[in-house]
Design a protein around this motif. Structure first.
Motif, PDB file in Angstrom:
ATOM      1  N   ILE A 152       0.667  -1.215   0.084  1.00 48.00           N
ATOM      2  CA  ILE A 152       0.017  -0.034  -0.029  1.00 48.00           C
ATOM      3  C   ILE A 152       0.821   1.211  -0.059  1.00 48.00           C
ATOM      4  O   ILE A 152       0.729   2.255  -0.631  1.00 48.00           O
ATOM      5  CB  ILE A 152      -0.874  -0.214   1.042  1.00 48.00           C
ATOM      6  N   TYR A 153       1.773   1.201   0.726  1.00 44.76           N
ATOM      7  CA  TYR A 153       3.078   2.411   0.802  1.00 44.76           C
ATOM      8  C   TYR A 153       3.509   2.690  -0.536  1.00 44.76           C
ATOM      9  O   TYR A 153       3.563   3.825  -1.166  1.00 44.76           O
ATOM     10  CB  TYR A 153       4.001   2.204   1.642  1.00 44.76           C
ATOM     11  N   ILE A 154       3.822   1.586  -1.532  1.00 45.64           N
ATOM     12  CA  ILE A 154       4.229   1.919  -2.859  1.00 45.64           C
ATOM     13  C   ILE A 154       3.409   2.479  -3.735  1.00 45.64           C
ATOM     14  O   ILE A 154       3.338   3.169  -4.645  1.00 45.64           O
ATOM     15  CB  ILE A 154       5.123   0.601  -3.207  1.00 45.64           C
ATOM     16  N   PHE A 155       2.099   1.810  -3.578  1.00 42.20           N
ATOM     17  CA  PHE A 155       1.070   2.289  -4.289  1.00 42.20           C
ATOM     18  C   PHE A 155       0.566   3.777  -4.166  1.00 42.20           C
ATOM     19  O   PHE A 155       0.531   4.737  -4.961  1.00 42.20           O
ATOM     20  CB  PHE A 155      -0.260   1.694  -4.156  1.00 42.20           C
ATOM     21  N   MET A 156       0.788   4.221  -2.713  1.00 41.09           N
ATOM     22  CA  MET A 156       0.537   5.436  -2.182  1.00 41.09           C
ATOM     23  C   MET A 156       1.636   6.604  -2.599  1.00 41.09           C
ATOM     24  O   MET A 156       1.451   7.455  -3.133  1.00 41.09           O
ATOM     25  CB  MET A 156       0.116   5.495  -0.848  1.00 41.09           C
ATOM     26  N   ASP A 157       2.913   6.257  -2.660  1.00 42.36           N
ATOM     27  CA  ASP A 157       4.003   6.947  -2.908  1.00 42.36           C
ATOM     28  C   ASP A 157       4.347   6.898  -4.494  1.00 42.36           C
ATOM     29  O   ASP A 157       4.960   8.112  -4.722  1.00 42.36           O
ATOM     30  CB  ASP A 157       5.134   6.435  -2.065  1.00 42.36           C
ATOM     31  N   THR A 231       0.483 -13.096  -6.940  1.00 37.83           N
ATOM     32  CA  THR A 231       0.034 -12.669  -8.245  1.00 37.83           C
ATOM     33  C   THR A 231      -0.637 -11.144  -8.303  1.00 37.83           C
ATOM     34  O   THR A 231      -1.025 -10.804  -7.216  1.00 37.83           O
ATOM     35  CB  THR A 231      -0.844 -13.708  -9.170  1.00 37.83           C
ATOM     36  N   LYS A 232      -0.831 -10.648  -9.585  1.00 39.50           N
ATOM     37  CA  LYS A 232      -1.432  -9.267  -9.746  1.00 39.50           C
ATOM     38  C   LYS A 232      -2.892  -9.364  -9.092  1.00 39.50           C
ATOM     39  O   LYS A 232      -3.538  -8.629  -8.619  1.00 39.50           O
ATOM     40  CB  LYS A 232      -1.457  -8.740 -10.913  1.00 39.50           C
ATOM     41  N   TRP A 233      -3.635 -10.631  -9.416  1.00 37.33           N
ATOM     42  CA  TRP A 233      -4.859 -10.724  -8.898  1.00 37.33           C
ATOM     43  C   TRP A 233      -4.913 -10.885  -7.504  1.00 37.33           C
ATOM     44  O   TRP A 233      -5.926 -10.452  -6.680  1.00 37.33           O
ATOM     45  CB  TRP A 233      -5.414 -12.122  -9.594  1.00 37.33           C
ATOM     46  N   GLY A 234      -3.922 -11.422  -6.806  1.00 41.74           N
ATOM     47  CA  GLY A 234      -3.891 -11.668  -5.351  1.00 41.74           C
ATOM     48  C   GLY A 234      -3.744 -10.217  -4.647  1.00 41.74           C
ATOM     49  O   GLY A 234      -4.215 -10.063  -3.658  1.00 41.74           O
ATOM     50  N   ILE A 235      -2.839  -9.326  -5.414  1.00 39.19           N
ATOM     51  CA  ILE A 235      -3.050  -7.848  -5.056  1.00 39.19           C
ATOM     52  C   ILE A 235      -4.245  -7.195  -5.206  1.00 39.19           C
ATOM     53  O   ILE A 235      -4.638  -6.615  -4.032  1.00 39.19           O
ATOM     54  CB  ILE A 235      -1.734  -7.245  -5.954  1.00 39.19           C
ATOM     55  N   ARG A 236      -5.107  -7.423  -6.086  1.00 38.38           N
ATOM     56  CA  ARG A 236      -6.192  -6.807  -6.294  1.00 38.38           C
ATOM     57  C   ARG A 236      -7.140  -7.332  -5.021  1.00 38.38           C
ATOM     58  O   ARG A 236      -7.860  -6.700  -4.504  1.00 38.38           O
ATOM     59  CB  ARG A 236      -6.867  -7.057  -7.532  1.00 38.38           C
ATOM     60  N   GLU A 237      -7.045  -8.635  -4.900  1.00 36.68           N
ATOM     61  CA  GLU A 237      -8.048  -9.278  -3.678  1.00 36.68           C
ATOM     62  C   GLU A 237      -7.723  -8.650  -2.374  1.00 36.68           C
ATOM     63  O   GLU A 237      -8.401  -8.380  -1.523  1.00 36.68           O
ATOM     64  CB  GLU A 237      -7.966 -10.573  -3.653  1.00 36.68           C
ATOM     65  N   LEU A 239      -6.287  -5.712  -2.023  1.00 32.91           N
ATOM     66  CA  LEU A 239      -6.534  -4.527  -1.639  1.00 32.91           C
ATOM     67  C   LEU A 239      -8.166  -4.230  -1.249  1.00 32.91           C
ATOM     68  O   LEU A 239      -8.819  -3.495  -0.409  1.00 32.91           O
ATOM     69  CB  LEU A 239      -6.392  -3.416  -2.723  1.00 32.91           C
ATOM     70  N   GLU A 240      -8.884  -5.359  -1.999  1.00 30.17           N
ATOM     71  CA  GLU A 240     -10.518  -5.023  -1.868  1.00 30.17           C
ATOM     72  C   GLU A 240     -10.750  -5.586  -0.366  1.00 30.17           C
ATOM     73  O   GLU A 240     -11.719  -4.933   0.035  1.00 30.17           O
ATOM     74  CB  GLU A 240     -11.069  -6.183  -2.723  1.00 30.17           C
ATOM     75  N   ASP A 249     -15.533   0.581  -0.074  1.00 34.52           N
ATOM     76  CA  ASP A 249     -15.762  -0.484  -0.796  1.00 34.52           C
ATOM     77  C   ASP A 249     -15.374  -0.345  -2.188  1.00 34.52           C
ATOM     78  O   ASP A 249     -15.284   0.818  -2.832  1.00 34.52           O
ATOM     79  CB  ASP A 249     -17.427  -0.606  -0.984  1.00 34.52           C
ATOM     80  N   GLY A 250     -14.960  -1.464  -2.814  1.00 33.60           N
ATOM     81  CA  GLY A 250     -14.478  -1.178  -4.464  1.00 33.60           C
ATOM     82  C   GLY A 250     -13.082  -0.749  -4.339  1.00 33.60           C
ATOM     83  O   GLY A 250     -12.881  -0.292  -5.499  1.00 33.60           O
ATOM     84  N   LEU A 251     -12.219  -0.765  -3.447  1.00 38.15           N
ATOM     85  CA  LEU A 251     -10.891  -0.081  -3.311  1.00 38.15           C
ATOM     86  C   LEU A 251      -9.963  -1.139  -4.687  1.00 38.15           C
ATOM     87  O   LEU A 251     -10.013  -2.404  -4.287  1.00 38.15           O
ATOM     88  CB  LEU A 251     -10.150  -0.306  -2.074  1.00 38.15           C
ATOM     89  N   HIS A 252      -9.642  -0.448  -5.250  1.00 38.60           N
ATOM     90  CA  HIS A 252      -8.576  -1.292  -6.283  1.00 38.60           C
ATOM     91  C   HIS A 252      -7.308  -0.557  -6.776  1.00 38.60           C
ATOM     92  O   HIS A 252      -7.343   0.809  -6.225  1.00 38.60           O
ATOM     93  CB  HIS A 252      -9.529  -1.357  -7.787  1.00 38.60           C
ATOM     94  N   PRO A 253      -6.296  -1.087  -7.230  1.00 41.53           N
ATOM     95  CA  PRO A 253      -5.090  -0.544  -7.362  1.00 41.53           C
ATOM     96  C   PRO A 253      -5.168   0.882  -8.327  1.00 41.53           C
ATOM     97  O   PRO A 253      -4.579   1.879  -8.003  1.00 41.53           O
ATOM     98  CB  PRO A 253      -4.394  -1.459  -8.506  1.00 41.53           C
ATOM     99  N   HIS A 254      -6.091   1.043  -9.419  1.00 44.05           N
ATOM    100  CA  HIS A 254      -6.133   2.205 -10.181  1.00 44.05           C
ATOM    101  C   HIS A 254      -6.755   3.384  -9.223  1.00 44.05           C
ATOM    102  O   HIS A 254      -6.237   4.791  -9.488  1.00 44.05           O
ATOM    103  CB  HIS A 254      -7.196   1.894 -11.393  1.00 44.05           C
ATOM    104  N   MET A 255      -7.516   3.178  -8.237  1.00 43.37           N
ATOM    105  CA  MET A 255      -7.807   4.149  -7.348  1.00 43.37           C
ATOM    106  C   MET A 255      -6.636   5.059  -6.611  1.00 43.37           C
ATOM    107  O   MET A 255      -6.792   6.148  -6.415  1.00 43.37           O
ATOM    108  CB  MET A 255      -8.833   3.731  -6.408  1.00 43.37           C
ATOM    109  N   LEU A 256      -5.925   3.912  -6.294  1.00 39.65           N
ATOM    110  CA  LEU A 256      -4.544   4.650  -5.482  1.00 39.65           C
ATOM    111  C   LEU A 256      -3.623   5.455  -6.592  1.00 39.65           C
ATOM    112  O   LEU A 256      -2.966   6.316  -6.209  1.00 39.65           O
ATOM    113  CB  LEU A 256      -3.789   3.356  -4.866  1.00 39.65           C
TER     114      LEU A 256
END
Length: 310
Positions: A152-157, A231-237, A239-240, A249-256
């Motif tokens: 989450i820090y890498i997504f955020m930063d 995996t990238k699917w595991g990362i999405r799951e 975050l959700e 609700d509905g948190l996903h990588p693109h939102m970050l």
């Protein structure tokens, strides 16, 4: 995937296979090749089953295809799917027709056509209190907590894409320089930056990672319960799940990624933002920062209103 039907394979399969080989020769990413060829196979399947209309007869070869066939297919997609999906499919088969018309030295039936318009739908941007809650939910000494917090820090930063984050290796991270090397779209490398706090968080994750069963793997992210690589699917799951736990609700990588763009547009120049995000068009700056553009405009308007100057 969109496997070809028997009839489509007989009529169009050979050229699609050649198209796929040409994409590989261009050294495009596996994901890009899949997107382009999947769309072409979907179009081929539709052509093989289509009975024609007043504008165009059924097509039994690529030479038979006209702009009317393409328009009819896009219309069928718009009837069943979103405008964004239809736009994506249109742009994908553009790649096939550009290749085909060059190879066959024949006119491109997409010449002069325009993609379907996609209504602008700004993606939600997280408020700072939501980000704090998300980070707080990952506090702890367990491997999963430290891994999720680092992600989450890498997504955020850094505002990286999900595929970019998923493909990171341990060697891509330089904690002393607070830099991470990522492989972006088009196989273009770039270096992104992280905060001092993120460097500490990632260091703690790496210390815990070293104790895991799959620690000898080059991949940076390991799955829970000794299941190998995340995996990238595991990362999405993940975050959700983390989002639901704190009421997002509905948190996903693109939102970050949009959140990163929103907060950094105030601190970075357009050139700096483009380089860090891996964008090649300045339009992307405005597109990603549009979510809270009105809010930023209101805040700017309050700084020196005319009434306070008189």
């Amino acid at each position: 995937m969109a496997p070809l039907t028997d009839n489509a394979a007989r009529l169009f399969g050979r050229d699609i296979a050649s198209f796929r080989r040409s994409l590989r020769a261009r050294n495009l990413s596996d994901n890009t090749i899949r997107i382009y060829t999947d769309a072409t196979e979907r179009f081929a399947n539709w052509l093989a089953d289509w009975d024609g209309n007043d504008d165009a007869d059924p097509a039994t070869s690529w030479e038979d295809v006209t702009r009317h066939h393409i328009q009819a297919w896009i219309t069928s997609l718009l009837d069943a799917k979103s405008a964004g999906y239809a736009n994506n499919q249109y742009r994908s088969i553009q790649q096939f027709w550009a290749w085909w018309s060059e190879i066959e030295e024949l006119p491109n039936p997409m010449q002069g056509l325009k993609p379907p318009t996609v209504p602008e739908q700004p993606i939600d941007v997280l408020r700072k209190d939501q980000l704090r809650a998300l980070l707080q939910s990952c506090q702890g000494r367990e491997f999963i907590q430290r891994r999720d917090l680092a992600i989450i820090y890498i997504f955020m930063d850094a505002g990286v894409r999900r595929a970019e984050l998923a493909s990171l290796t341990v060697d891509d991270v330089d904690l002393d320089l607070r830099e991470i090397r990522v492989l972006g779209k088009g196989r273009r490398n770039r270096v992104v930056t992280i905060s001092r706090r993120a460097a500490v968080v990632i260091d703690r994750y790496l210390r815990e990672r070293a104790r895991q069963k799959w620690a000898d793997k080059p991949d940076l992210w390991l799955a829970e319960k000794n299941k190998g690589v995340l995996t990238k699917w595991g990362i999405r799951e993940m975050l959700e799940r983390r989002g639901r736990a704190v009421g997002i609700d509905g948190l996903h990588p693109h939102m970050l990624r949009h959140t990163w763009a929103h907060y950094n547009k105030q601190n970075l120049s357009e050139e700096e933002l483009m380089r860090l995000a891996g964008w090649r068009s300045r339009q992307m700056v405005d597109r990603y920062a549009a979510s809270l553009a009105d809010e930023r405009a209101r805040e700017a308007g309050k700084r020196r209103p005319l009434g306070d100057e008189l």
